[in-house]
Scaffold this active site. Structure first.
Site, PDB file in Angstrom:
ATOM      1  N   TRP A  59       8.234   0.490   3.363  1.00 12.11           N
ATOM      2  CA  TRP A  59       8.235   1.800   2.703  1.00 12.11           C
ATOM      3  C   TRP A  59       9.143   1.736   1.481  1.00 12.11           C
ATOM      4  O   TRP A  59      10.237   1.197   1.514  1.00 12.11           O
ATOM      5  CB  TRP A  59       8.627   2.930   3.648  1.00 12.11           C
ATOM      6  CG  TRP A  59       9.887   2.766   4.436  1.00 12.11           C
ATOM      7  CD1 TRP A  59      11.010   2.066   4.098  1.00 12.11           C
ATOM      8  CD2 TRP A  59      10.149   3.337   5.719  1.00 12.11           C
ATOM      9  NE1 TRP A  59      11.961   2.177   5.076  1.00 12.11           N
ATOM     10  CE2 TRP A  59      11.465   2.947   6.092  1.00 12.11           C
ATOM     11  CE3 TRP A  59       9.425   4.157   6.579  1.00 12.11           C
ATOM     12  CZ2 TRP A  59      12.048   3.349   7.290  1.00 12.11           C
ATOM     13  CZ3 TRP A  59      10.010   4.545   7.770  1.00 12.11           C
ATOM     14  CH2 TRP A  59      11.295   4.147   8.116  1.00 12.11           C
ATOM     15  N   ASN A 109       7.848  13.970   9.104  1.00 12.40           N
ATOM     16  CA  ASN A 109       7.126  13.415   7.962  1.00 12.40           C
ATOM     17  C   ASN A 109       6.101  12.406   8.453  1.00 12.40           C
ATOM     18  O   ASN A 109       6.377  11.603   9.342  1.00 12.40           O
ATOM     19  CB  ASN A 109       8.097  12.738   6.994  1.00 12.40           C
ATOM     20  CG  ASN A 109       7.373  12.163   5.788  1.00 12.40           C
ATOM     21  OD1 ASN A 109       6.991  12.883   4.871  1.00 12.40           O
ATOM     22  ND2 ASN A 109       7.144  10.851   5.794  1.00 12.40           N
ATOM     23  N   ARG A 137       2.199   0.017   4.842  1.00 12.56           N
ATOM     24  CA  ARG A 137       1.674  -1.207   5.441  1.00 12.56           C
ATOM     25  C   ARG A 137       2.765  -1.890   6.267  1.00 12.56           C
ATOM     26  O   ARG A 137       3.954  -1.780   5.967  1.00 12.56           O
ATOM     27  CB  ARG A 137       1.124  -2.136   4.371  1.00 12.56           C
ATOM     28  CG  ARG A 137       2.167  -2.871   3.548  1.00 12.56           C
ATOM     29  CD  ARG A 137       1.517  -3.661   2.437  1.00 12.56           C
ATOM     30  NE  ARG A 137       2.463  -4.588   1.811  1.00 12.56           N
ATOM     31  CZ  ARG A 137       2.246  -5.216   0.671  1.00 12.56           C
ATOM     32  NH1 ARG A 137       1.117  -5.002   0.013  1.00 12.56           N
ATOM     33  NH2 ARG A 137       3.138  -6.065   0.184  1.00 12.56           N
ATOM     34  N   GLU A 145       2.976  17.587   7.610  1.00 12.75           N
ATOM     35  CA  GLU A 145       1.559  17.234   7.482  1.00 12.75           C
ATOM     36  C   GLU A 145       0.754  17.748   8.670  1.00 12.75           C
ATOM     37  O   GLU A 145      -0.439  18.023   8.540  1.00 12.75           O
ATOM     38  CB  GLU A 145       1.406  15.715   7.358  1.00 12.75           C
ATOM     39  CG  GLU A 145       1.785  15.147   5.997  1.00 12.75           C
ATOM     40  CD  GLU A 145       3.268  14.916   5.824  1.00 12.75           C
ATOM     41  OE1 GLU A 145       3.675  14.458   4.738  1.00 12.75           O
ATOM     42  OE2 GLU A 145       4.043  15.196   6.772  1.00 12.75           O
ATOM     43  N   ASP A 167      -2.989  -6.849  -2.860  1.00 10.33           N
ATOM     44  CA  ASP A 167      -2.908  -5.391  -2.801  1.00 10.33           C
ATOM     45  C   ASP A 167      -3.913  -4.736  -3.743  1.00 10.33           C
ATOM     46  O   ASP A 167      -4.793  -5.383  -4.295  1.00 10.33           O
ATOM     47  CB  ASP A 167      -1.474  -4.910  -3.064  1.00 10.33           C
ATOM     48  CG  ASP A 167      -0.961  -5.301  -4.439  1.00 10.33           C
ATOM     49  OD1 ASP A 167      -1.685  -5.066  -5.418  1.00 10.33           O
ATOM     50  OD2 ASP A 167       0.163  -5.825  -4.539  1.00 10.33           O
TER      51      ASP A 167
END
EC number: 4.1.1.98
Length: 493
Positions: free
Chosen positions: A190, A172, A177, A238, A287
Site C-alpha cells: 500500500w 477503510n 496487491r 465503503e 503492472d
C-alpha cells in the site's frame, strides 16, 4: 437489480451471456493471464476457470473486463447511467439544504437512500462456513495467479483490505496487491497516501511496537468491491456507500481474530496482523503501465485465520499494458467523476480519462470558457479536488465545441489553439505514482497542463481565427440531392 453476493452476480452474468465457464484445465501460472488478456481485448465475457491446474478451487477472471459489466454490477444497464452514482456522491460530498418545499420533496429519494447506509451485522455468515487456523492456514493451496514471466511470485490482486485507524469510527476498504511470501505471509503493497497505509501509520503512532490487525476479503459482492475503488467521502465507510448503491444495508460479520467487520457473503477471508518491524522487498511485477516496476520494501501481512465458503471461488485479475481490467474500470468510473467535478466546477462540460493513459495519468476536460486564464484554474482544480487525480500527469483543457473523448478533435485543438510556451503549465515536485519510473525520483515528479482553448483578449494580442463552418442551407440542399449524385457510402455530417 442488486446482488447479495458474488455468486448471484455470476448467475446474472451467465444468464445474460456475459460469463463463460471453462472446463478445460488451465494453469494459473501465466496461462490464465494470456487467455484473459485475449478475451478482454476482444471485449469478451467474464471467465470462470472451473479446473485450474493443481487446484480444485475455481478462478473467476475478467469480471469487470467491460464498462458494461461494471455498470451491471451496480445495477445499471449502461455505463452512462453511472452518472447517477456520481450525482449521489456529489450530494454526499457537499449536501445542500432544500431551497423550498418542492426541492425538499425532490430530495426525499436521496435521504431515503441514506437510511440504508449502516451495515447490518449477521450471525453464521457464509464466509465462515470453513475455518482454518494455525498450521491449517496454507496460502499456497489457493490458485493465486502468477501473471507475467518476470513476476517474482504469485500475486493476490483483488483482495479487499479492511483496516481501521485509532482516530476514525469508520473502517477503510482498499485494494492493494499482495505478493505471496509463504504459507501464511503476504507482502501488503500500500502506498503512503492510501487509506490502509494512513490507518496503519496512525496506529503505529498511538500503539508503538504493537501488531496491527488487518483482514482481507476475496470475492465480496460486486457493489462492495466497486465501493472500494470509488471516490467515497473520507468520513464515510465503503460499507455504508455500498448500502446506498444496493438499496439495502451491507451484510457484515465480525472477524474471528479481531473487531474488524468483513463482508459476510465473501468467498474467502484472510485474517491476521502486520508487525510494524517486519518488512520485505516486494516485486518486481508487471503492472498497469505495461512495464515491470521497481522493487521496494513494504509491510508483511501474517495470516492467522483463513475462512471461506463451501466450494469457494477465487476472484483474480492481472494488470498490464492497457487495455486491462483496471483500464476498463477507469472507463466506467469516468462517468462517476463527471457529476462530482461539475458540482465543484459547473463550467465543466465533460471529463475524460483515456484508457490508453493507464486509467488516470492523462485527463481531457472540456469547459464553457468564461474569462482569460480559465483553463488554468480548471487544471489546478482537477489536480487538487479528488485524491484520485493526485497522480494525473497531463491535463488538456479544450472548449465546448471540442469533443474531449475524440482524439481527432483534441489533437486539432492542441495544434491550432496552443502556443507551446504560453499555453503549457509545468509544475515540479508533485506527488507521482510510485510505479511511474519516468519520474526523476520515486513518488515525486512533475505535471503538465495544456490550455487548448480559444484565446481571449488578454491572452493574445492577435486576431483569433474563426472556425470554418458550411452554410446550413447548403448542407440541407446537398442532403436532399445526395442520392441523385451516385456517390456511395457518404458520411452524414
Amino acid at each position: 437489480m442488486s446482488f447479495k453476493d458474488l455468486r448471484s452476480f455470476i448467475d446474472h452474468l451467465e444468464t445474460n451471456g456475459e460469463l463463460k465457464r471453462i472446463s478445460h484445465p488451465v494453469d494459473p501460472h501465466l496461462e490464465m493471464t494470456e487467455i484473459a488478456d485475449r478475451v478482454l481485448r476482444a471485449k469478451g465475457p467474464a471467465l470462470l476457470f472451473e479446473n485450474p491446474v493443481g487446484n480444485d478451487m475455481p478462478v473467476l477472471a475478467n469480471l469487470f473486463g467491460t464498462p458494461k459489466r461494471v455498470a451491471m454490477a451496480l445495477g445499471k444497464e449502461d455505463p452512462i447511467a453511472l452518472r447517477d452514482v456520481g450525482e449521489l456522491l456529489a450530494f454526499l460530498k457537499e449536501p445542500e439544504p432544500p431551497s423550498g418545499f418542492k426541492d425538499a420533496i425532490a430530495k426525499i429519494p436521496m435521504f431515503k437512500q441514506a437510511l440504508n447506509m449502516p451495515p447490518k451485522t449477521v450471525r453464521n455468515p457464509p464466509c465462515q462456513q470453513v475455518v482454518k487456523t494455525g498450521e491449517e492456514v496454507d496460502l499456497t493451496k489457493l490458485p493465486i495467479q502468477h501473471c507475467w514471466p518476470g513476476d517474482v511470485a504469485p500475486l493476490v490482486t483483488w483482495g479487499l483490505t479492511i483496516t481501521k485507524g485509532p482516530r476514525q469510527k469508520r473502517q477503510n476498504l482498499g485494494i492493494y496487491r499482495q505478493q505471496l511470501l509463504g504459507k501464511d505471509k503476504l507482502i501488503m503493497r500500500w502506498l503512503d497516501h492510501r487509506g490502509g497505509a494512513l490507518d496503519f501509520k496512525d496506529f503505529k503512532e498511538k500503539h508503538p511496537g504493537e501488531r496491527y490487525p488487518v483482514v482481507v476479503a476475496l470475492g465480496a459482492d460486486p457493489v462492495t468491491i466497486l465501493g472500494a475503488v470509488t471516490p467515497v467521502p473520507d468520513a464515510m465507510s465503503e460499507y455504508a456507500f455500498a448500502g446506498l448503491l444496493r438499496g439495502e444495508r451491507t451484510e457484515v460479520c465480525k472477524a474471528l481474530s479481531c473487531d474488524l467487520e468483513v463482508p459476510a457473503t465473501s468467498e474467502i477471508i484472510l485474517e491476521g496482523y502486520i508487525d510494524p518491524e517486519e518488512m520485505a522487498e516486494e516485486g518486481p511485477y508487471g503492472d498497469h503501465t505495461g512495464y515491470y516496476n521497481e522493487t521496494d520494501s513494504f509491510p508483511v501481512f501474517t495470516v492467522t485465520h483463513m475462512t471461506h465458503r463451501k466450494d469457494a471461488i477465487y476472484h483474480s485479475t492481472y494488470t498490464g499494458r492497457p487495455p486491462d481490467e483496471p483500464a476498463m474500470l477507469g472507463v466506467a468510473l469516468n462517468e462517476v467523476f463527471v457529476p462530482i467535478l461539475r458540482k465543484q466546477y459547473p463550467e465543466i462540460i465533460d471529463f475524460y480519462l483515456p484508457p490508453e493513459g493507464c486509467s488516470y495519468r492523462m485527463a481531457v476536460i472540456s469547459i464553457r470558457k468564461q474569462y482569460p486564464g480559465h483553463a488554468k484554474r480548471v487544471m489546478m482544480g482537477a489536480w487538487s479536488f479528488l485524491r484520485q487525480f493526485m497522480y494525473t500527469k497531463f491535463i488538456v483543457v479544450v472548449d465546448e465545441d471540442v469533443n474531449c473523448r475524440d482524439w481527432n478533435d483534441v489533437i486539432w485543438a492542441i495544434t491550432t489553439r496552443m502556443d507551446p510556451k504560453r499555453d503549457t503549465v509545468m509544475i515540479e515536485n508533485t506527488p507521482i505514482d510510485y510505479l511511474d519510473f519516468a519520474s526523476p525520483v520515486a513518488g515525486l515528479g512533475s505535471k503538465m497542463g495544456m490550455d487548448a482553448t480559444n484565446k481571449w483578449q488578454g491572452e493574445t494580442d492577435r486576431e483569433w481565427g474563426t472556425p470554418i463552418v458550411m452554410d446550413e442551407a447548403v448542407k440541407q440542399k446537398v442532403d436532399a440531392i445526395w442520392n441523385d449524385l451516385g456517390i456511395d457510402d457518404a458520411p452524414t455530417l
